[in-house]
Design an enzyme around this catalytic site. Structure first.
Site, mmCIF file in Angstrom:
data_model
loop_
_atom_site.group_PDB
_atom_site.id
_atom_site.type_symbol
_atom_site.label_atom_id
_atom_site.label_comp_id
_atom_site.label_asym_id
_atom_site.label_seq_id
_atom_site.Cartn_x
_atom_site.Cartn_y
_atom_site.Cartn_z
ATOM 1 N N ARG A 83 0.836 -1.203 0.000
ATOM 2 C CA ARG A 83 0.000 0.000 0.000
ATOM 3 C C ARG A 83 0.867 1.247 0.000
ATOM 4 N NH1 ARG A 83 -2.819 1.708 4.463
ATOM 5 N NH2 ARG A 83 -4.236 3.168 3.506
ATOM 6 N N ARG A 111 -1.069 6.006 12.907
ATOM 7 C CA ARG A 111 -0.075 5.670 13.938
ATOM 8 C C ARG A 111 -0.727 5.758 15.299
ATOM 9 N NH1 ARG A 111 2.253 5.487 9.901
ATOM 10 N NH2 ARG A 111 4.102 6.485 9.081
ATOM 11 N N LYS A 132 3.702 -6.853 12.121
ATOM 12 C CA LYS A 132 2.802 -7.074 10.980
ATOM 13 C C LYS A 132 3.057 -8.447 10.349
ATOM 14 C CE LYS A 132 1.522 -4.960 6.586
ATOM 15 N NZ LYS A 132 1.249 -3.706 5.897
HETATM 16 C C1 BTN Z 1 0.520 -3.738 2.345
HETATM 17 O O1 BTN Z 1 1.182 -2.744 2.049
HETATM 18 O O2 BTN Z 1 0.301 -4.016 3.514
HETATM 19 C C2 BTN Z 1 -0.064 -4.611 1.263
HETATM 20 C C3 BTN Z 1 0.909 -5.690 0.846
HETATM 21 C C4 BTN Z 1 0.367 -6.595 -0.242
HETATM 22 C C5 BTN Z 1 1.437 -7.512 -0.795
HETATM 23 C C6 BTN Z 1 0.879 -8.526 -1.748
HETATM 24 S S1 BTN Z 1 2.044 -9.804 -2.105
HETATM 25 C C7 BTN Z 1 1.024 -10.422 -3.375
HETATM 26 C C8 BTN Z 1 0.435 -9.217 -4.077
HETATM 27 N N1 BTN Z 1 1.298 -8.750 -5.138
HETATM 28 C C9 BTN Z 1 1.817 -7.549 -4.884
HETATM 29 O O3 BTN Z 1 2.627 -6.947 -5.598
HETATM 30 N N2 BTN Z 1 1.350 -7.106 -3.708
HETATM 31 C C10 BTN Z 1 0.424 -8.029 -3.104
#
Ligand code: BTN
Length: 321
Positions: free
Chosen positions: A116, A316, A181
């Site tokens: 994100r 936060r 996380k």
């Molecule tokens: C976040 O920022 O918390 C979201 C992370 C999401 C990661 C997943 S891994 C599979 C899919 N492909 C990506 O490029 N991102 C999501």
């Protein structure tokens, strides 16, 4: 260039495999094998090297495997599964290919995994689940504000069902355990406000981080922090897909409202003071009072009740004085 992942696939944790045997098997030189394996740490893989004998993994890898996954997948599963060794980003590929609803793409490794707010997402080879799926929502984009929260519930249910404890949710899309996380969710939407909309739902889940990944990843945790069994990747992946197959059609029909109390029960910051930071750096703060029926965050701030939608906001916790 010979790919490191291709060679790691030739190794196991029970016995040494000689560089010569790998070279012969793949039709390459021994020095190419050795050079490729010198990059194994980039994948979070630790090797035992014994001169004149060969290489051995320090931890076994359970590779993703279609028959093992389908064994646990519900009989009427709406998903069609594709596995790939390496890809830039599973979200990106499903979007680029305008993949059909129900398509699932899982990768052993992503070279440009996306998180994100434009952040990168790094997995661990054999120690993560990295996958995306496409789901079609008939109600349109305007009803999808609570989708990442609903997906978080499906993940938490699957993990709890597999015996993990202490899983919490952080608005809008994080799964946490007390140490940090555990998983993130990236949802990318296309379609009409009211008509059908397609969502690419990307999930990254840490099963087992290597010691160096633990050191470098800020506030990251893995399933060993959730006092449960040693994770089985294929089983866990199928369980998550089963939970999603049950929850996504219900969400499309009834929205987030029926899931709200379950989400709040797992909400780690319910009733806590928090700071909201928008992309232009503007900050506001208040007490998190919960989630609205459409998935928005409700905050009692200096200027009264504030209702926040995910957008680019980051949140936060304010440390207790
Ligand atoms: C976040 O920022 O918390 C979201 C992370 C999401 C990661 C997943 S891994 C599979 C899919 N492909 C990506 O490029 N991102 C999501």
């Amino acid at each position: 260039m010979l790919h490191t992942l291709t060679i790691i696939r030739q190794l196991n944790a029970d016995e040494f495999t000689s560089g010569e045997a790998i070279a012969k098997q793949l039709g390459v030189s021994r020095s190419a094998v050795s050079a490729a394996l010198n990059r194994s740490a980039d994948f979070g893989i630790e090797l035992e090297r014994r001169h004149g004998v060969g290489y051995k993994l320090t931890q076994p890898i359970e590779w993703l495997d279609v028959p093992s996954i389908t064994q646990t997948l519900s009989i009427n599963s709406p998903f069609s599964l594709n596995l790939i060794d390496e890809i830039e980003s599973t979200n990106r590929t499903l979007r680029q290919e305008s993949a059909a609803a129900g398509s699932v793409l899982a990768a052993e490794w992503q070279t440009a995994g996306r998180g994100r707010l434009g952040r990168p997402w790094v997995g661990s080879l054999g120690g993560s689940l990295l996958f995306s799926l496409v789901w079609r929502f008939n109600g349109g984009i305007s009803r999808l504000a609570g989708l990442s929260l609903a997906v978080g519930i499906a993940l938490a249910r699957a993990l709890e069902q597999q015996g993990y404890h202490g899983i919490g949710l952080k608005w809008p899309n994080d799964l946490l355990c007390p140490k940090g996380k555990l998983a993130g969710i990236l949802i990318e939407l296309s379609g009409d406000a009211l008509g059908p909309a397609d969502a690419v739902i990307g999930i990254g889940l840490n099963l087992r981080l290597s010691p160096s990944e633990r050191l470098h990843a800020n506030h990251a945790a893995d399933l060993s922090d959730c006092s449960g069994p040693s994770p089985k990747r294929n089983l866990l992946f199928a369980s998550i897909l089963n939970e999603l197959a049950e929850l996504l059609p219900r969400f499309d029909q009834d929205g987030f409202a029926p899931l709200r109390s379950e989400w709040e029960a797992r909400h780690i910051w319910q009733g806590e003071q928090a700071r909201l930071i928008s992309p232009n750096g503007l900050e506001s703060s208040g007490k998190i009072i919960g989630i609205a029926e459409d998935g928005a965050l409700r905050i009692a701030g200096e200027n009264g009740l504030q209702v926040v939608y995910a957008g680019d906001i980051s949140l936060r916790k304010v440390a207790a004085a």
